[in-house]
Scaffold this motif. Sequence first.
Motif: not given
Length: 119
Positions: A91-119
Amino acid sequence: MTGPEQPRRSGLRDPERSVRSLGAATLAIEAFVLLLAIQPIRVVGGDLGGPAIGAIVALAVAAVVLAGMMRRPWAWHAGTVLQGLLMLAGLLHWSLLVLGVIFALVWSYALHVRRVILG
């Protein structure tokens, strides 16, 4: 006929430590990218003001603090909240939204790896 199914082993010596390291590395890279993004956003976007720069720095500091606290079970949830806050900073700058979406996707992948490895 086989006995009860054994849990799938990851092959890692310390799976919990490996997953914590993945989360910490993801957050550390996010903080680094956020701090490095300030100047290009100012040059390209033009209207990056004090509140947006303050939000970027605060989010980067929060990411570093969370990276150091990945041993705590709540840190994974806090990392998810951090991704939402970064997208909200869009809301402060559109590019922060773009970075947020990119890092949300990376974070969701990290959560997926966590779920796969630890169960």
